[in-house]
Design an enzyme around this catalytic site. Structure first.
Site, PDB file in Angstrom:
ATOM      1  N   HIS A 100      18.257 -22.478   9.802  1.00 15.26           N
ATOM      2  CA  HIS A 100      18.866 -23.884  10.376  1.00 15.26           C
ATOM      3  C   HIS A 100      17.755 -24.837   9.391  1.00 15.26           C
ATOM      4  O   HIS A 100      16.713 -24.569   8.671  1.00 15.26           O
ATOM      5  CB  HIS A 100      18.040 -24.089  11.796  1.00 15.26           C
ATOM      6  CG  HIS A 100      16.870 -23.752  12.186  1.00 15.26           C
ATOM      7  ND1 HIS A 100      16.374 -22.551  12.030  1.00 15.26           N
ATOM      8  CD2 HIS A 100      15.877 -24.502  12.663  1.00 15.26           C
ATOM      9  CE1 HIS A 100      15.118 -22.429  12.731  1.00 15.26           C
ATOM     10  NE2 HIS A 100      14.994 -23.782  12.691  1.00 15.26           N
ATOM     11  N   HIS A 102      16.218 -28.755   9.479  1.00 18.17           N
ATOM     12  CA  HIS A 102      15.500 -30.065  10.082  1.00 18.17           C
ATOM     13  C   HIS A 102      15.817 -31.052   9.734  1.00 18.17           C
ATOM     14  O   HIS A 102      15.508 -31.069   8.512  1.00 18.17           O
ATOM     15  CB  HIS A 102      14.142 -29.711  10.323  1.00 18.17           C
ATOM     16  CG  HIS A 102      13.477 -28.411  11.307  1.00 18.17           C
ATOM     17  ND1 HIS A 102      13.309 -28.822  12.540  1.00 18.17           N
ATOM     18  CD2 HIS A 102      13.446 -27.297  11.032  1.00 18.17           C
ATOM     19  CE1 HIS A 102      13.089 -27.421  13.071  1.00 18.17           C
ATOM     20  NE2 HIS A 102      13.136 -26.639  12.207  1.00 18.17           N
TER      21      HIS A 102
END
Length: 137
Positions: A100, A102
């Site tokens: 992922h 940020h």
């Protein structure tokens, strides 16, 4: 998908999230422990444990979505500045083993700073550069 991965469970709708974007391949939602308002997590729906293990063909879509989400988050909270951060592996701060990105809106007075600089010898720098060149071809 992983049965135990919290992000896979969000993708499947088993855990609620404040989704800000979703398509067939990707999802983006607000981080529940944000560094700043608008802190968004962008990830593929398919489970890849880390950036290093994510197929190259997925990375283009992922980073385009991250750029778009970061710009939208920054605009939503009244700034134009943001960080895109990927923690790859536990030693780099990756807590959840699902790749992922940020996207964190930034403000002049938010108190966040860059990491501390280290003094690295010229010999070490040259050695690392040579090893990297060998690996990159």
């Amino acid at each position: 998908m992983s049965e135990t991965c919290i992000f896979c469970r969000i993708v499947k709708g088993e855990i609620p999230a404040l989704k800000v974007y979703e398509d067939d391949d990707l999802i983006a939602f607000l981080d529940i422990q944000p560094a700043n308002p608008g802190h968004t997590l962008i990830m593929p729906k398919e489970h890849y444990p880390s950036l290093a293990e994510t197929p190259d063909e997925e990375l283009g879509k992922l980073f385009i979505a991250a750029k778009r989400a970061a710009k939208a988050a920054a605009d939503a909270v009244g700034t134009s500045d943001f960080n895109l951060i990927v923690n790859n592996g536990p030693d780099a701060g990756q807590i959840i083993g699902h790749v992922h990105i940020h996207a964190i809106p930034r403000f002049a007075d938010d108190g966040h700073r860059h990491w501390a600089k280290k003094s690295v010898s010229e010999e070490t720098m040259k050695d690392v550069a040579a090893k990297m060149k060998d690996r990159l071809g």
